[in-house]
Design an enzyme around this catalytic site. Sequence first.
Site, PDB file in Angstrom:
ATOM      1  N   THR A 161       0.831  -1.214   0.000  1.00  0.00           N
ATOM      2  CA  THR A 161       0.000   0.000   0.000  1.00  0.00           C
ATOM      3  C   THR A 161       0.866   1.265   0.000  1.00  0.00           C
ATOM      4  OG1 THR A 161      -1.651  -1.217   1.260  1.00  0.00           O
ATOM      5  CG2 THR A 161      -1.844   1.165   1.277  1.00  0.00           C
ATOM      6  N   LYS A 192       2.441   3.976  18.126  1.00  0.00           N
ATOM      7  CA  LYS A 192       2.610   5.372  17.710  1.00  0.00           C
ATOM      8  C   LYS A 192       2.777   6.280  18.931  1.00  0.00           C
ATOM      9  CE  LYS A 192       0.009   4.468  13.494  1.00  0.00           C
ATOM     10  NZ  LYS A 192      -1.349   4.275  12.977  1.00  0.00           N
ATOM     11  N   LYS A 213       6.218   2.009  12.618  1.00  0.00           N
ATOM     12  CA  LYS A 213       6.043   2.372  14.027  1.00  0.00           C
ATOM     13  C   LYS A 213       6.358   1.221  14.966  1.00  0.00           C
ATOM     14  CE  LYS A 213       2.103   1.073  12.052  1.00  0.00           C
ATOM     15  NZ  LYS A 213       1.251   1.448  10.948  1.00  0.00           N
TER      16      LYS A 213
HETATM   17  N1  HSE Z   1      -3.198   0.568  10.351  1.00  0.00           N
HETATM   18  C1  HSE Z   1      -2.772   1.903  10.540  1.00  0.00           C
HETATM   19  C2  HSE Z   1      -3.978   2.775  10.835  1.00  0.00           C
HETATM   20  C3  HSE Z   1      -2.057   2.385   9.309  1.00  0.00           C
HETATM   21  O1  HSE Z   1      -5.105   2.339  10.599  1.00  0.00           O
HETATM   22  O2  HSE Z   1      -3.803   3.889  11.340  1.00  0.00           O
HETATM   23  C4  HSE Z   1      -1.349   3.693   9.475  1.00  0.00           C
HETATM   24  O3  HSE Z   1      -0.348   3.622  10.446  1.00  0.00           O
END
Ligand code: HSE
Length: 441
Positions: free
Chosen positions: A16, A207, A107
């Site tokens: 992606t 994060k 992350k």
């Molecule tokens: N899976 C993560 C989200 C992708 O939905 O935020 C972006 O870090």
Amino acid sequence: MREKKPLRVALAGCGTVGSGVGEIIVNRAGELAARTGVRFEVGCVLVSDVTRKREVPFPAEVFTDDPQALLASEYDLLVEVIGGTDIARTVVLEALAAGKPVVTANKALLALHGAEVYAAARAGGTCVAFEASCAGGLPIIGPLLRGLQANRVRSIMGIFNSTCNFVLTSMLDGGMSYGDAVQEAQRLGYAEADPTLDVSGGDTAHKLCVLASLALGSNIEYERIARRGIDRLQLTDLRIAREMGYSCKLVGIGRRLTPAPTGQPQQLYLAVRPTLIHCDHLLAGLSGTRSGVLVDGDVVGETFYSGSGAGSLPTASAVVADMIEVATGSAQATFNQLCVYNDCTPPADYVDPEEAEDSYYVRFSFAPHRRADMLADVDHAWRDNPVKRLQTHVSRDDHVVVAITAPVKPKLLGAAVRSVAGHLQLSDEPVMLPVLEARGS
Ligand code: HSE
């Protein structure tokens, strides 16, 4: 603008995010070169399946499924968008050891192995840049590293996971079931390879770990972040929250509790939890895949950042921004100069989440035949309770009574709610969710 020599890129991953990076640097090559003086040449791309058809503008011969072939190729910059901590960790550490700068959107790698990655960059005399690792396209690492350096950050909080926000919005506004909404987030490329990481709060905690470490100047251990996901939330609570003027979102929060000077261990409160956010709060209006981060600095006050937190092009926007920072030398200068990365900050001192006070939403659910007396029953059962109620809401259609409490420690709240519930004939266990009020409300 004087154009520099093209920068040769080794791209690890072409899913992606990687395909978004390809699309931007190929289709916008001239415009980027004119504006920044930087031109990129992608010489090698690591993928798991070289035979798969891809919509990316790279010639077939650049693809390999061998990490060592990628690392042996001629490159000036490694861009890692594989995700996870296996192959990604290997290629990142080997590139850094060879003195090559790395741009990563990973992350999990930084949350679990940040100190190792930063130390490897220092040992290799190079740098690592990671704007895309947190909240996709919205710029937040840049503001933390540059715009806010005059501040001692008091707190950082936000909606860091687009999948969860998309799922909650789709359930409430789109009438989708939880399972269908998660599948749709996967189909649209927002969710992680294993969406459990999104819905369990793990991705938000990754994060938060990266952002709070930078913002609060501490080496935060991922495992010490208390977390709950959205996987056990019920639609009833999303609806009732809205009736009461709140949005229910998955919120990550890092707060400094002691004013210790920079360089000393900081007492930090760190948590990821589904939270009711008052409709006047800046985070409340973010729906779908929008993420948002609120940073409270002691000099500047509150600053707010929002944008698309996931998806191919938004995340690639942040990756390409970092690639330009590397090419212009800004990334290296920032990495060399600032003592904010986990390899050079002190370990955090963690506050027990049970000791931190918040307001709470408490829902009591009654069997349908009890609904005439619900409020009187709750008032009676609550009468000698030490926890104060700020408001009470009755929904006869849902057979529930909801209380919003004054700030209280979870430990005390748990005991209080058990005691109230003991006097009621409930159809279900009480539900407790923290509440974030708007400032001044
Ligand atoms: N899976 C993560 C989200 C992708 O939905 O935020 C972006 O870090």
